[in-house]
Write a protein that holds these residues in place. Structure first.
Motif, short mmCIF file in Angstrom:
data_model
loop_
_atom_site.label_atom_id
_atom_site.label_comp_id
_atom_site.label_asym_id
_atom_site.label_seq_id
_atom_site.Cartn_x
_atom_site.Cartn_y
_atom_site.Cartn_z
N ALA A 263 4.45 -5.92 -9.99
CA ALA A 263 3.38 -5.97 -8.99
C ALA A 263 3.85 -5.45 -7.64
CB ALA A 263 2.87 -7.41 -8.86
N LEU A 264 5.08 -5.78 -7.27
CA LEU A 264 5.61 -5.33 -5.98
C LEU A 264 5.80 -3.81 -5.97
CD1 LEU A 264 6.78 -5.89 -3.17
CD2 LEU A 264 8.99 -6.34 -4.26
N ALA A 265 6.33 -3.27 -7.05
CA ALA A 265 6.54 -1.82 -7.13
C ALA A 265 5.23 -1.07 -6.96
CB ALA A 265 7.19 -1.46 -8.47
N LYS A 266 4.19 -1.54 -7.62
CA LYS A 266 2.89 -0.87 -7.51
C LYS A 266 2.26 -1.10 -6.13
CE LYS A 266 1.92 1.29 -10.35
NZ LYS A 266 2.45 2.63 -10.71
N ARG A 267 2.52 -2.26 -5.53
CA ARG A 267 1.96 -2.53 -4.19
C ARG A 267 2.61 -1.62 -3.15
NH1 ARG A 267 -2.74 -4.60 -3.20
NH2 ARG A 267 -2.32 -5.22 -5.35
N ILE A 268 3.90 -1.38 -3.28
CA ILE A 268 4.60 -0.48 -2.37
C ILE A 268 3.93 0.90 -2.38
CG2 ILE A 268 6.76 0.84 -2.12
CD1 ILE A 268 8.17 -1.84 -3.00
N GLN A 269 3.55 1.35 -3.57
CA GLN A 269 2.91 2.66 -3.68
C GLN A 269 1.52 2.65 -3.04
OE1 GLN A 269 3.18 3.68 -7.87
NE2 GLN A 269 5.31 4.32 -7.65
N GLN A 270 0.78 1.57 -3.23
CA GLN A 270 -0.53 1.48 -2.56
C GLN A 270 -0.37 1.49 -1.05
OE1 GLN A 270 -3.57 -1.29 -3.82
NE2 GLN A 270 -2.61 -1.55 -5.82
N TRP A 271 0.60 0.75 -0.56
CA TRP A 271 0.83 0.71 0.89
C TRP A 271 1.13 2.10 1.43
CZ3 TRP A 271 4.60 -4.08 0.75
CH2 TRP A 271 3.84 -5.26 0.67
N ARG A 272 2.00 2.84 0.74
CA ARG A 272 2.34 4.18 1.21
C ARG A 272 1.11 5.08 1.19
NH1 ARG A 272 5.38 5.66 4.73
NH2 ARG A 272 7.09 4.46 3.77
N ALA A 273 0.31 4.97 0.15
CA ALA A 273 -0.89 5.80 0.05
C ALA A 273 -1.85 5.51 1.20
CB ALA A 273 -1.58 5.55 -1.29
N ILE A 274 -2.10 4.23 1.45
CA ILE A 274 -3.02 3.84 2.53
C ILE A 274 -2.51 4.33 3.88
CG2 ILE A 274 -3.88 1.83 3.82
CD1 ILE A 274 -3.92 0.34 1.09
N LEU A 275 -1.24 4.11 4.13
CA LEU A 275 -0.67 4.46 5.43
C LEU A 275 -0.61 5.97 5.62
CD1 LEU A 275 0.53 3.33 8.02
CD2 LEU A 275 2.78 3.29 6.90
N ALA A 276 -0.19 6.69 4.59
CA ALA A 276 -0.08 8.15 4.70
C ALA A 276 -1.44 8.79 4.95
CB ALA A 276 0.55 8.72 3.44
N ARG A 277 -2.46 8.34 4.24
CA ARG A 277 -3.79 8.91 4.46
C ARG A 277 -4.30 8.57 5.86
NH1 ARG A 277 -9.31 8.63 4.27
NH2 ARG A 277 -10.37 10.20 2.97
N HIS A 278 -4.02 7.36 6.31
CA HIS A 278 -4.41 6.94 7.66
C HIS A 278 -3.76 7.85 8.71
CE1 HIS A 278 -5.35 4.32 11.04
NE2 HIS A 278 -4.06 4.25 11.34
N GLN A 279 -2.57 8.33 8.39
CA GLN A 279 -1.84 9.20 9.32
C GLN A 279 -2.18 10.68 9.13
OE1 GLN A 279 2.11 7.87 8.27
NE2 GLN A 279 2.10 6.20 9.77
N GLY A 280 -3.17 10.96 8.28
CA GLY A 280 -3.67 12.32 8.14
C GLY A 280 -3.10 13.12 6.99
N GLN A 281 -2.44 12.44 6.06
CA GLN A 281 -1.84 13.15 4.93
C GLN A 281 -2.77 13.15 3.73
OE1 GLN A 281 2.14 11.75 4.38
NE2 GLN A 281 2.78 13.47 3.13
#
Length: 515
Positions: free
Chosen positions: A380-398
């Protein structure tokens, strides 16, 4: 500090000199919750049975993320920061914090190029139950999946758009980095048929590289592979299988710098999987590399595949469908499940979550809690880390492609007898588990859709009503979001049915259960 450890590791306890995965997981989740839900953060740190009760805290992440759009970003930022400050990296008997690993001196990785031998034009179809679905047959099957609640409307729209644009599949203009290139659930087989420039990162292992090399050689793509030694263009394949590869866990900074130095725009796909606590470590390695490459190459895109056995914010309509399914159960099913629920003291067949949560964007969302306790908090943690990166990267314009892939009968899943049986019995609850070849074809096409379609949610210029909608878009959960029961409370019964179905003719039983 002298140590025998090598590469990326969970923090090592100073007294027993062993890594503590539960302690680290609790600390990361607690930090992610600290700003948005202080009490849940405190409770997470104090939790004495993390392996059993972790779903409660992952659900709290989603609940708080829904309430305020800014919360979803805050949770991602705080969780990732804590993770990068927590994990350690060992080299030459010295310990470093993961956040500092890119500052280490590195050895050069060389690039070997291999051109596929095929001249065939790119083609896409979906292997499904012995057929190759294309054209109208595929359109019909997508409609069937949609009507059955196996996929979400946005997933159907993406597949239909991909069918309408065969030109999207000529990937000669894309440079696609596959972390864990030989992954059973990955898109290598399809990219090798679509003229892609494939930058493959996987373990230095002859079996792994034999698969990668043979796949690319038979296709029309071009392979770029790392090696610690400079290899001649005419190096025999049997030598290549022994010389190619880079280890994500021990060569993290080398891989990051090798990629960052490439002049081309890169599409980075985090598809590597390892069992147990190694899955978290490889997720962190991929995250560190993606972060570094993105900082140096802002035009890079990211790709992740989510698991359906997780907890998600979902549209109000999904909750309505689940509630309706619960209300419309047959009398036989009601009697049977009620009896089992009573005998098990409400452990089995708990009603699914049908309450809605108000968001500050004026919308209401529900929660699909499909976490399977047996998969464990590390997964669950491994998959959550990926969700966090996705959310943050898109928020930053990626540009970020992240889609929920269906439950799939890969080797890593079916070697667990409980999960294998549960997937076999999943049809009892209108859930479909897909074969690896079907999932590969669908998810590869979805990635291409996200890269090619300017209206895709992957495009940061497309407005989302809420950051968590990024995971709602394009979801193929296999029906798990819309089941009548809390998924993990129906899993044991599905497994029991799956075990029995292998040995007994149970068609009449399932008909009575459903009608």
């Amino acid at each position: 500090m002298s140590t025998s450890y090598d590469g990326l590791q969970f923090p090592i306890h100073p007294e027993n000199h062993k890594p503590s995965t539960s302690s680290t997981g609790k600390q990361i989740i607690a930090e992610a919750l600290a700003t948005v839900d202080h009490q849940s953060s405190v409770d997470a740190l104090a939790e004495k049975n993390w392996r059993k009760h972790y779903p409660k805290y992952f659900k709290a992440l989603v609940t708080n993320g829904i309430r305020e759009q800014a919360n979803a970003i805050q949770i991602a930022e705080d969780g990732l920061r804590k993770a990068h400050q927590s994990f350690e990296f060992y080299r030459h008997e010295q310990k470093y914090v993961l956040k500092d690993v890119m500052l280490l001196p590195t050895e050069t990785l060389h690039t070997f190029k291999l051109q596929g031998s095929s001249q065939a034009a790119p083609e896409w179809y979906v292997p499904y139950r012995g057929q190759k679905l294309q054209g109208q047959a595929l359109l019909d099957q997508v409609a069937i999946w949609l009507a059955a609640g196996i996929i979400e409307p946005s997933h159907a729209e993406a597949l239909n758009a991909a069918m309408a644009h065969p030109e999207w599949f000529d990937l000669s203009d894309r440079n696609m980095v596959l972390f864990g290139a030989a992954s059973e659930a990955g898109p290598l087989t399809w990219l090798a048929k679509w003229k892609a420039n494939i930058i493959a990162v996987d373990l230095p292992n002859s079996r792994v590289w034999n698969k990668i090399l043979s796949t690319v050689q038979q296709g029309n793509a071009t392979l770029y592979a790392p090696s610690t030694t400079q290899l001649a263009a005419d190096t025999p394949l049997d030598i290549l299988t022994e010389q190619l590869g880079a280890n994500l866990l021990t060569q993290t900074p080398e891989i990051a710098q090798w990629l960052a130095q490439k002049p081309e725009t890169l599409d980075l796909a985090a598809i590597a999987y390892l069992d147990g606590e190694k899955h978290v470590r490889v997720a962190m390695a991929m995250d560190a590399i993606m972060q570094y490459v993105s900082e140096h190459k802002a035009d890079s895109s990211l790709m992740f595949m989510c698991t359906p056995t997780d907890v998600y914010a979902v549209p109000e309509e999904v909750i309505s469908a689940s509630a309706e399914k619960f209300q419309q159960r047959s009398q036989g099913q009601k009697l049977l499940t009620k009896s089992i629920e009573t005998i098990s003291r409400s452990h089995f067949f708990q009603k699914n979550l049908h309450n809605l949560i108000a968001s500050d964007n004026g919308q209401h969302y529900g929660i699909a809690d499909c976490l399977v306790v047996e998969q464990g908090p590390n997964y669950a943690l491994a998959k959550r880390i990926q969700q966090w990166r996705a959310i943050l990267a898109r928020h930053q314009g990626q540009h970020v492609s992240i889609n929920i892939a269906p439950s799939t009968t890969t080797h890593s899943v079916t070697k667990n007898p409980l999960l294998k049986a549960a997937f076999s019995g999943a049809s009892l609850f209108d859930v479909e588990a897909f074969s690896p070849e079907t999932t590969n074809a669908i998810m590869a096409a979805l990635w291409i859709h996200d890269l090619r379609n300017p209206n895709s949610a992957a495009n940061p210029e497309v407005k989302l009503e809420h950051p968590l909608e990024l995971m709602m878009e394009g979801a193929n959960h296999g029906g798990l979001w819309r089941v009548a029961y809390l998924a993990r409370t129906a899993l044991p019964f599905a497994a029991l049915y799956g075990f029995a179905a292998d040995k007994l003719p149970l068609d009449k039983v399932i008909q009575k259960f459903k009608k």
